[in-house]
Structures are given as C-alpha cells and as structure tokens.
Design a protein around this motif. Structure first.
Motif, PDB file in Angstrom:
ATOM      1  N   LYS A 169      85.902   6.260 -13.899  1.00 21.24           N
ATOM      2  CA  LYS A 169      85.735   4.827 -14.185  1.00 21.24           C
ATOM      3  C   LYS A 169      84.721   4.595 -15.304  1.00 21.24           C
ATOM      4  N   ILE A 170      83.717   5.476 -15.387  1.00 18.25           N
ATOM      5  CA  ILE A 170      82.737   5.368 -16.467  1.00 18.25           C
ATOM      6  C   ILE A 170      82.437   6.781 -16.979  1.00 18.25           C
ATOM      7  N   ILE A 171      81.737   6.843 -18.095  1.00 19.62           N
ATOM      8  CA  ILE A 171      81.393   8.156 -18.655  1.00 19.62           C
ATOM      9  C   ILE A 171      80.506   8.904 -17.668  1.00 19.62           C
ATOM     10  N   PRO A 172      80.907  10.139 -17.294  1.00 18.21           N
ATOM     11  CA  PRO A 172      80.090  10.887 -16.329  1.00 18.21           C
ATOM     12  C   PRO A 172      78.785  11.335 -16.977  1.00 18.21           C
ATOM     13  N   ASP A 173      77.684  11.156 -16.274  1.00 17.15           N
ATOM     14  CA  ASP A 173      76.394  11.486 -16.874  1.00 17.15           C
ATOM     15  C   ASP A 173      75.430  12.171 -15.905  1.00 17.15           C
ATOM     16  N   MET A 174      75.961  12.662 -14.767  1.00 16.10           N
ATOM     17  CA  MET A 174      75.080  13.349 -13.819  1.00 16.10           C
ATOM     18  C   MET A 174      75.740  14.617 -13.293  1.00 16.10           C
ATOM     19  N   ILE A 175      74.899  15.604 -12.989  1.00 16.54           N
ATOM     20  CA  ILE A 175      75.381  16.843 -12.366  1.00 16.54           C
ATOM     21  C   ILE A 175      74.662  16.967 -11.020  1.00 16.54           C
ATOM     22  N   VAL A 176      75.453  17.153  -9.958  1.00 16.66           N
ATOM     23  CA  VAL A 176      74.874  17.187  -8.611  1.00 16.66           C
ATOM     24  C   VAL A 176      75.008  18.596  -8.025  1.00 16.66           C
TER      25      VAL A 176
END
Ligand SMILES: [Zn+2]
Length: 346
Positions: free
Chosen positions: A183-190
């Motif tokens: 839905k939006i630009i991915p910006d996190m790594i979990v």
C-alpha cells in the motif's frame, strides 16, 4: 477503553474501577501493562479468578517474581502443553521449583512437540544444571535412545523435525501466505526468531497457518526465501481494531503508531532460528547479507534510501510488545547490526 488505558494518566482510580467492574482479563492485563504496580494484588487475584489462561500467561511474563507461585498454580490447571511451554520460555526469572512443575506437567500431557522444545530450551539455551530436571529429562530421552551425557543440540533439533512433515514444501515457489501489493513504500525491516528452521518453513508454506516471513535463516547459515520482496509477508501485522492484541497503538515505534494501516504492508521480515536472539557467526553474517539485499531492492525499486537506525531496523517486539515481547529476544544483536551496516558500503 483501550485509548483510556494507553493514555490514562489522570483519574487512574476511576479508570481502574471501571475496568475491574468490566470483568475482562484482557483489559486488566493491559491496565497493568501500562500502569505497572498500581493495585497489583487486586489485578492478579481478579485475572486468576477469571481463568483466562491467555492473559494469565501474558501477565506472568511481566510481573514481579513474588506472584509466580500464585499464577503458576493457576496456569498449570489449563492442561495445554503450548501454554505451559511458552510460560517456561517467556518468563525469564522462573526458578528450579517452577521449572520442575512445568516439566512435570508437560511429561504428564505427553505432547512431544512442546516437551522437546522445553528440553532444548532448558539444556541448550538456559544451560541449567539441575539434577531433578535432568533425571526427568533423561527418562524422556530414553524413548529416543538418547541420554543427556552424549546429547547435542542437533539431536533434539533432528527429533523435533520428525514432528514436521517437510515433504510438501514447494521448494521453487514462493508461499501464497502474502499480500500481493504494497500500500505504501516499504521502509522497515523487522527481525524475528523462530524455534526451528524446517518447522518455520513448513508453517510459512501452509495456507492454513496464515503466517509467513520473507526469509528464514538457520543456525548453520542456510537461508530460505519464502515470500517475494515485491509482496507483503504475514509476519508482524498490526490491526486498527482495538479489540486485537496487535492493535497498532500498542507499538513502541512512533512511525507504526502514526500509520493506521497493517504494518505488513510496509515491512520486510527476517526470521532467525534461535531461542533467545543469539545468532551463530554464519547466521549473523548471512542476516547482514539479506538486509543489504533488501536495502538495495528498496533503492532499485522505489528509489528509497533505507534509514539505518533503531526506528527502521527493528524487532517484532517493537511492532507488537503485547503478544511478542520475546521476539527477537534479549540477545538479538540489533545494535551491532546497525553499527556494522553503517560502516558497510551497500
Ligand atoms: Zn516474531
């Protein structure tokens, strides 16, 4: 009500009375979670009375040791091996008396999967040296022609895999457990931990499990990609529904708290085979390589420069501290990863 609990700095007595009347173990637990030490004795007694094992388990993880006896006596009545194992796994200050009680119950319930997980955790992760427990564990191991003297971590892992049919894993294809669009630009790594590499992969390909991650990394360094980077894995979803334990406002991360959409839409997820977050050297090295690959992907696909900090490279516990406080575990080297990544050319 949940908003009041999270933000309830004023008129705490009225809020407490309202919740106490409500007879909801969940609300009582959440109240304690956000307002530690306030009327602890009342809250413990009330949750025990309500016999909601889910929140009894949540409560024992975060409460003072002096309540362990009371809470454990209640939890042991639930007759559910999964809950019993996770109480041992999640409740860090349990003493030998408590661990003995939990092991007795697991032996009695004879649920092999959780019994073996307990044995692995007890012997190899916590490295306990308790004679009583070892005697009991040895009698279990006899049925596998094993004994503690010669036992290695791999032996237990191998037996655990016997309980997982890995024949149906589709090696070449990605799992269908994912959302196809972001839905939006991915910006996190979990970062996450899982008990067993093969079992995690099997679960992530099982459409009934409704969970997945982009990657799983084994202790021996093996890496398996489960979900395409173009798609959203189902690893650390948040909910906009405040009746969910994954409610987004529970997150300890400001970015997540400010976004009302499911965190799976803008994150990448990496599982590491580990019980406490400690990684083997090869596992650490491969995890860094995977993170670099994801960072490069973000740049190539979205022209996004990943921000290497504790707001963007995070643990599952930051996304959901209520359900997953022990993922990726107290020894997970997140700080070292961030400093190594900052020094590396990607
Ligand atoms: Zn996790």
């Amino acid at each position: 009500m949940i908003e009041k609990i999270i933000n309830g700095k004023n008129d705490i007595e009225n809020l407490y009375c309202e919740i106490y009347e409500n007879k909801s173990a969940r609300l009582l637990f959440l109240f304690y979670f956000y307002h530690r030490k306030y009327k602890t004795d009342d809250i413990v007694d009330k949750i025990i009375e309500l016999e909601d094992y889910h929140y009894l388990h949540f409560l024992i993880r975060i409460i003072d040791e002096k309540y362990y006896d009371k809470l454990l006596t209640s939890i042991l009545n639930c007759n559910d091996a999964k809950t019993i194992y996770y109480v041992a796994f999640d409740t860090k200050k349990l003493n030998m008396k408590h661990l003995n009680l939990l092991l007795d119950k697991l032996i009695q319930l004879n649920d092999k999967k959780y019994l073996l997980l307990f044995i692995n955790y007890f012997l190899f992760v916590r490295k306990y040296n308790d004679l009583d427990i070892k005697t009991k564990i040895n009698s279990v191991l006899k049925s596998y022609n094993l004994n503690i003297i010669t036992l290695k971590e791999e032996d237990i892992s191998k037996i655990m895999v016997e309980y997982v049919d890995i024949s149906s894993i589709e090696d070449a294809n990605f799992s269908s457990n994912c959302y196809k669009d972001r839905k939006i630009i991915p910006d996190m790594i979990v970062c996450h931990i899982c008990n067993n590499y093969e079992k995690a992969i099997k679960t992530f390909y099982d459409p009934h499990s409704e969970v997945s991650a982009h990657f799983v990394i084994a202790r021996d360094g093996r890496v398996k990609q489960i979900v395409s980077l173009d798609d959203c894995a189902w690893a650390n979803g948040t909910s906009v529904n405040d009746t969910s334990n994954a409610y987004y406002k529970f997150s300890t991360n400001d970015i997540i708290r400010n976004r009302k959409i499911n965190a799976n839409y803008y994150t990448f997820s990496i599982e590491h085979e580990s019980f406490d977050g400690s990684l083997t050297d090869i596992q650490y090295k491969n995890s860094l390589e995977i993170i670099k690959k994801i960072i490069k992907y973000m740049k190539d696909k979205y022209n996004y420069d990943f921000i290497i900090d504790t707001d963007h490279l995070i643990g599952h516990n930051n996304v959901n501290p209520i359900v997953k406080p022990s993922c990726p575990g107290e020894y997970f080297p997140l700080v070292k990863m961030i400093s190594d990544l900052k020094r590396t050319k990607i």
